[in-house]
Design an enzyme around this catalytic site. Structure first.
Site, PDB file in Angstrom:
ATOM      1  CG  ASP A  11      -0.417  -0.444   2.467  1.00  0.00           C
ATOM      2  OD1 ASP A  11       0.821  -0.602   2.532  1.00  0.00           O
ATOM      3  OD2 ASP A  11      -1.167  -0.629   3.435  1.00  0.00           O
TER       4      ASP A  11
ATOM      5  CD  GLU B 197      -3.657   4.086   7.165  1.00  0.00           C
ATOM      6  OE1 GLU B 197      -4.613   3.869   7.934  1.00  0.00           O
ATOM      7  OE2 GLU B 197      -2.497   3.712   7.393  1.00  0.00           O
TER       8      GLU B 197
HETATM    9 ZN    ZN Z   1      -0.882   0.708   7.504  1.00  0.00          ZN
END
Ligand code: ZN
Length: 413
Positions: free
Chosen positions: A81, A142
């Site tokens: 990510d 997130e």
């Molecule tokens: Zn994270």
């Protein structure tokens, strides 16, 4: 040379990328500058690149050149990510964020640079790979469900067929000593859901509550009753965490407001508890509001599912870690963490596992250091080469095992 030795050669290159990403964090699903840096790192390598439509994701496919005896050509997916957080950095490190109010406080800059390093390591071994590798560079972990976006756009089938195995990694600025890898078969991270409550009263004068309908007292009761309900209705060995992070009502101390707002995050560790919360919470909230003659709106919003790792893929990862770095570098967690991840969506579709990597400073006491998401969270560059080596070796080892799966077993003598 070994993958770990080659990765060490790339250490300064991986570190440079990590610092560039760290200095310029971006938040959410649109990370154009980050995407640019990833594309630059992959430039010149033999990857088939697809950019996201609804996000700035990068999917890169490497076609292995070695023959396989399995029915299908194996496919392994590796995920990193890429997003930062709305946090003002206070670490004081030399490569601190230059963007006001944004910070790579969860270490996703390490994930991205480690996977970019692995891209080089894998490209160098393309001829010996009897399968394809899909690199999943994902924005918006997130809270933006970047993984969901990438899955809808076909990342799991990017190589032309469904991935056979998927691996993700996450660094920590606390929890374990420097350089320690952590695994857990089964439930590794909680499911994360959002609770949004509006208590609807009738405003009035603070001196005459009987002529109004006070949403504040009902809201206060709801906040505490939610905690009581969890301890009375749920098994303590299947925990539920509920935290009210937003509580808003009123404008002046002598005015009864029209409404009160409550927002909470809910973490559960089993499908059964998660489903039970979804029905128990509205029942409790409505019961309290109605008992006081008030109306209430309750929304229980499903966010990230449980992160459940596959038993076999976890064993593969554990063996790979031990082979590369020795047994002492591996910790198998006894209990899950109450964090959540959208990599859970990948693991719900493809057998996979998630690996923790401690990036606390080598001389730091990991029980004292600031945890991920803190403005003081620091992640040490020293783990970058090992992280890149592990990403690469997971693909190499798993593809080798899958590719020989069709080999006829010798007849017993
Ligand atoms: Zn994270």
């Amino acid at each position: 040379m070994s993958v770990t030795a080659d990765a060490r050669e790339l250490h300064s290159q991986i570190t440079r990328l990590r610092h560039e990403l760290h200095q310029e964090p971006e938040i959410g699903l649109a990370l154009p500058r980050t995407q640019e840096k990833v594309l630059k790192a992959l430039d010149g390598l033999p990857y088939e690149i697809t950019l996201g439509g609804s996000t700035t994701s990068v999917t890169a496919v490497l076609r292995g050149g070695a023959p396989h005896t399995s029915a299908d050509k194996p496919v392994v997916l590796l995920r990193a990510d890429m997003d930062g957080l709305p946090v003002q950095e206070r670490t004081g490190v030399g490569f601190s964020s230059r963007v006001d109010g944004a910070m790579h406080a969860c270490g996703h800059d390490l994930h991205t640079s480690m996977l970019a390093g692995a891209a080089t390591l894998l490209a160098e071994r393309r001829g010996q790979l009897a399968g394809d590798v899909v690199l999943m560079f994902q924005p918006g972990e997130e809270g933006y469900d970047g993984a969901g976006h990438m899955i809808r756009e076909g990342v799991l089938d990017a190589a032309g067929r469904r991935a056979d195995a998927a691996y993700g990694m996450h660094v920590f600025s606390s929890l374990e000593p420097y350089g320690q890898f952590a695994t857990k078969p089964g439930v590794m991270l909680s499911a994360s859901d959002g609770l949004f409550i509006t208590v609807l009263g009738a405003g009035g004068h603070g001196s005459a509550p009987h002529a109004a309908k006070d949403p504040v007292t009902a809201a206060a009761e709801i906040v505490t009753a939610l905690q009581v309900m969890i301890t009375r209705q749920f098994n303590m060995f299947d925990p539920v965490v509920l935290t009210v992070g937003v509580l808003h009502a009123g404008t002046a101390r002598n005015v009864i407001p029209e409404s009160a707002r409550i927002e909470a995050t809910v973490r559960t560790f089993s499908h059964a508890s998660r489903e039970r919360m979804m029905s128990a919470v509205p029942m409790l909230v409505k019961g309290i509001a109605h008992a006081h003659g008030l109306e209430v709106e309750v929304e229980y919003r499903g966010e990230y599912p449980l992160s459940i790792t596959d038993e076999n893929e976890t064993l593969t990862a554990e063996k790979t870690i031990q082979n590369l770095f020795g047994e002492s570098r591996l910790t198998r967690w006894a209990t899950p963490l109450s964090g959540s991840e959208d990599f859970s969506r990948v693991m719900a579709e493809v057998p996979g596992t998630f690996i923790g990597l401690s990036a606390v400073a080598p001389d730091a006491d990991h029980t004292e250091t600031a945890f991920n998401h803190s403005p003081y969270a620091t992640f040490d560059d020293g783990v970058l080469a090992d992280g890149a080596a592990l990403y690469a070796e997971l693909a190499i080892a798993r593809i080798a095992a899958l590719a020989s799966a069709g080999t006829p077993t010798p007849a017993a003598s």
